[in-house]
Write an enzyme that holds these catalytic residues in place. Structure first.
Site, PDB file in Angstrom:
ATOM      1  CB  SER A  25      -0.877   0.031   1.261  1.00 27.10           C
ATOM      2  OG  SER A  25      -1.370   1.342   1.474  1.00 27.10           O
ATOM      3  CG  HIS A  50      -3.502  -1.440  -2.104  1.00 22.11           C
ATOM      4  ND1 HIS A  50      -4.601  -2.122  -2.581  1.00 22.11           N
ATOM      5  CD2 HIS A  50      -3.939  -0.716  -1.041  1.00 22.11           C
ATOM      6  CE1 HIS A  50      -5.656  -1.832  -1.830  1.00 22.11           C
ATOM      7  NE2 HIS A  50      -5.287  -0.983  -0.879  1.00 22.11           N
ATOM      8  CG  ASP A  52      -4.935   2.451   0.334  1.00 28.25           C
ATOM      9  OD1 ASP A  52      -3.813   2.079   0.746  1.00 28.25           O
ATOM     10  OD2 ASP A  52      -5.898   1.670   0.210  1.00 28.25           O
ATOM     11  CG  MET A  54      -8.478   7.190   1.655  1.00 25.89           C
ATOM     12  SD  MET A  54      -7.773   7.324   3.320  1.00 25.89           S
ATOM     13  CE  MET A  54      -6.859   5.777   3.381  1.00 25.89           C
ATOM     14  CG  HIS A  84      -8.868   0.277  -1.340  1.00 25.21           C
ATOM     15  ND1 HIS A  84      -8.423   0.089  -0.052  1.00 25.21           N
ATOM     16  CD2 HIS A  84     -10.223   0.213  -1.281  1.00 25.21           C
ATOM     17  CE1 HIS A  84      -9.458  -0.097   0.734  1.00 25.21           C
ATOM     18  NE2 HIS A  84     -10.564  -0.029   0.010  1.00 25.21           N
ATOM     19  CG  MET A  86     -11.173   3.274   0.834  1.00 24.43           C
ATOM     20  SD  MET A  86      -9.867   3.241   2.054  1.00 24.43           S
ATOM     21  CE  MET A  86      -8.455   3.398   0.951  1.00 24.43           C
ATOM     22  CG  MET A 162     -11.939  -3.024   3.528  1.00 21.90           C
ATOM     23  SD  MET A 162     -10.290  -2.619   2.954  1.00 21.90           S
ATOM     24  CE  MET A 162      -9.679  -1.587   4.287  1.00 21.90           C
ATOM     25  CG  ASP A 196      -6.364  -2.917   2.166  1.00 20.60           C
ATOM     26  OD1 ASP A 196      -6.921  -2.096   1.422  1.00 20.60           O
ATOM     27  OD2 ASP A 196      -5.386  -2.643   2.874  1.00 20.60           O
TER      28      ASP A 196
HETATM   29  O1  LIG Z   1      -7.085   0.578   2.711  1.00 15.49           O
HETATM   30  C1  LIG Z   1      -6.283   0.934   3.563  1.00 15.49           C
HETATM   31  C2  LIG Z   1      -6.739   1.780   4.702  1.00 15.49           C
HETATM   32  O2  LIG Z   1      -8.118   2.056   4.565  1.00 15.49           O
HETATM   33  C3  LIG Z   1      -4.831   0.571   3.470  1.00 15.49           C
HETATM   34  O3  LIG Z   1      -4.601  -0.092   2.217  1.00 15.49           O
HETATM   35  C4  LIG Z   1      -4.458  -0.411   4.575  1.00 15.49           C
HETATM   36  O4  LIG Z   1      -4.713   0.116   5.796  1.00 15.49           O
HETATM   37  C5  LIG Z   1      -2.994  -0.811   4.391  1.00 15.49           C
HETATM   38  O5  LIG Z   1      -2.231  -0.260   5.379  1.00 15.49           O
HETATM   39  P1  LIG Z   1      -1.850  -1.083   6.728  1.00 15.49           P
HETATM   40  O6  LIG Z   1      -1.196  -2.367   6.309  1.00 15.49           O
HETATM   41  O7  LIG Z   1      -0.927  -0.145   7.427  1.00 15.49           O
HETATM   42  O8  LIG Z   1      -3.130  -1.301   7.439  1.00 15.49           O
HETATM   43 FE   LIG Z   2      -6.385  -0.212   0.821  1.00 14.66          FE
END
Ligand SMILES: O=C(CO)[C@H](O)[C@H](O)COP(=O)(O)O
Ligand SMILES: [Fe+2]
Length: 220
Positions: A25, A50, A52, A54, A84, A86, A162, A196
């Protein structure tokens, strides 16, 4: 099962078992140095990046969006970009993300909970993503039952279960999400199942044993 070995992720799966892909990520990296961080995880053996995205609305945090993805794509023209999303109303960003990731493989993963009544229905969102040349992922939050996916699993390329509440990196892995992975895997032996949130050396085995084959690795 993949384990870190001499700075690389080495797959330890016996030949007959499903091999896990590792997807760092980029939320966990120095975003001011995104391009070189991306190149170094790819050089270390990462299978996909990956990303993210948001919007500060679907999740109580903001990160980066498609303009950043487009800049990154110029530096990693052959990388597979696993977006991803969000974001609320996920259909609204499909065209922009498709334009930002074009040139090599990309996946647009939307949250089932984010599709709103007055936009397309879920099948319509799936079709829109596919029509824009991207693979389709659908994600569920920890609090969403796996049964909520029953009408859409057959339409998508991947399901993301998740293992933290979406919105922040560095949270603790939620093992009580594993029964959802197990249920999906027993029903869909060939489906790509991603986990994830809080994945790392101490939690990857539980996820792989439950049947996950795409592992997002962030801060742990
Ligand atoms: O989608 C995510 C948060 O919403 C991130 O991809 C996920 O948290 C990855 O980070 P970590 O391994 O530190 O949790
Ligand atoms: Fe993610």
């Amino acid at each position: 099962m993949a384990v870190p070995l001499n700075g690389q992720w080495q797959c330890q799966c016996p030949p007959h078992k499903r091999c896990c892909k590792i997807q760092p990520s980029m939320l966990a990296c120095d975003l001011a140095d995104l391009a070189s961080e991306a190149k170094s995880v790819l050089a270390a053996g990462a299978d996909e990046l990956h990303l993210d995205v948001m919007d500060g609305h679907f999740v109580p945090n903001m990160s980066f969006a498609h303009p950043v993805v487009a800049s990154l794509r110029k530096h990693v023209p052959d990388a597979y970009l696993d977006c991803h999303m969000m974001v609320s109303r996920p259909s609204q960003w499909v065209e922009a993300v498709a334009g930002s990731t074009k040139g090599a493989g990309a996946r647009y993963t939307f949250h089932l909970e984010a599709v709103e009544e007055d936009e397309l229905d879920v099948a319509g969102v799936v079709k829109l993503i596919r029509d824009h040349g991207m693979q389709v992922g659908v994600a569920i939050k920890p609090g969403t039952a796996v049964e909520a996916l029953s009408a859409v699993v057959a339409l998508v390329d991947m399901v993301l279960v998740m293992t933290v509440e979406p919105g922040f990196g560095g949270q603790k892995f939620m093992p009580n999400c594993m029964p959802k992975v197990l249920a999906l895997r027993s029903e869909h032996p060939d489906l790509d199942i991603q986990v994830d949130g809080g994945l790392g050396p101490s939690t990857i085995d539980a996820a792989a044993a439950a049947g996950a084959n795409l592992i997002v690795a962030g801060s742990t």
